[in-house]
Design an enzyme around this catalytic site. Sequence first.
Site, PDB file in Angstrom:
ATOM      1  CE  LYS A   1      69.424  65.473  37.998  1.00 26.83           C
ATOM      2  NZ  LYS A   1      68.802  66.343  36.954  1.00 26.83           N
TER       3      LYS A   1
ATOM      4  CG  ASP B   1      70.888  67.626  34.209  1.00 28.06           C
ATOM      5  OD1 ASP B   1      69.822  67.727  34.827  1.00 28.06           O
ATOM      6  OD2 ASP B   1      71.934  68.186  34.578  1.00 28.06           O
TER       7      ASP B   1
END
Length: 441
Positions: A130, A170
């Site tokens: 991430k 995202d």
Amino acid sequence: MYLLLRHRTQSNFQNLNSPPGERAGMSEANPFESLQEQVDDAAAHLDVESDVIERLKHPERVLEVNLSVEMDDGSIRRFRAFRSQFNGDRGPYKGGIRYHPNVSRDEVKALSGWMAYKCAIVDIPYGGGKGGIVVDPDEHSESELERLTRSFATELRPLVGPDRDIPAPDVNTGQREMNWFKDTYETLEDTTAPGVITGKALDTGGSEGRVEATGRSTMFAARDAFEYLGKDVADATVAVQGYGNAGSIAARLIEELGATVVAVSDSSGGVYDPDGLDARAVKTHKNETGSVAGYEGTEALSNEELLALDVDLLVPAALENAIDGDLAADVRADVIAEAANGPLTPEADDILTDRDVLVVPDILANAGGVTVSYFEWVQNRQRFSWSEARVNQELETVVTNAFDDLVDAYETHDLPNFRTAAYVVAIRRIVNAYTASGNWP
């Protein structure tokens, strides 16, 4: 008895200079500590050595960079950015890049861990990653965001690649940013590598069905949860907190199953109609006005009021720590399907578990995004595109099989809740991969 699970969500923007514990209006639950607690909860039900579990509670590496980007007025501004690579035992690291003022090192570490376990529960061959940049994209022009994205892509270049680490969209990023990232990487590497990133536009190697994937998996998970309880989601009333991509698509698809969406909200507030909203029309209103607020014929309500509505299904689709212990006591939904990452704090999880609220954990409910990203990566590697019908069918199979694996673990091992069951399945798969490969050096 079906029970609860454990996570977190933040929804209010913070001042760029304020530390994570001082963000107005958000729980103080540390997302990384929450992840570690979830792993410990599941490990108590597994015959795995404690040192191996300890390894699975920390990222393998975290990159922190300072990006110096030229603004439109010629000034130079510094942005902090992160990339966490949590675990690569099952394949390349995989995970999105978010642009948000609340991005922090611990948040990115937690999200990369959730991604590792998410990939394992749906049994796709990825690890967890991430990334994020501390920025409010609403404060910047498109050209500034492009320079910011390309700067970050340049810094990540040594770490990413189709067989190393594959970023994706995202919060506050999408096809545009992914295309900039891909072009930067390919230019610097002097190659063509569409598989370096997923969530791209169709014309640049993206996949049919990717935009709707997270909302679609949330719909599948909610449907399967109601079937598990012997109920029909078509009879359900639904509230959705967070009306961005995942929330709005989940609302529309659940509505298409026959359910009645009575309330939705975004960062500006929410709208409520006990007779039901038109999910598509509300999204059109949001696109035209910037918010769901003010939708004709509805009653205004806050995000907190929405989360406490007496509905059959609640879909938290914003950020981490949306529901803390205090708010959990007021939640009246029978089923929660977590479209967001970590919308429940550990305290909220415990309270809802004790009240027999069935929570479909985020690592399953919102796994559609990474699953269809995997399909996109496969298509890029094969240089062959799938139809949208095939993508959606394959996604349904993956989510349904994962739900069945979760239920099997839950019932076979007499586990306390669905979240623990999901982590039991995921940890076992990662441990098996690690054990088979051995530890080196």
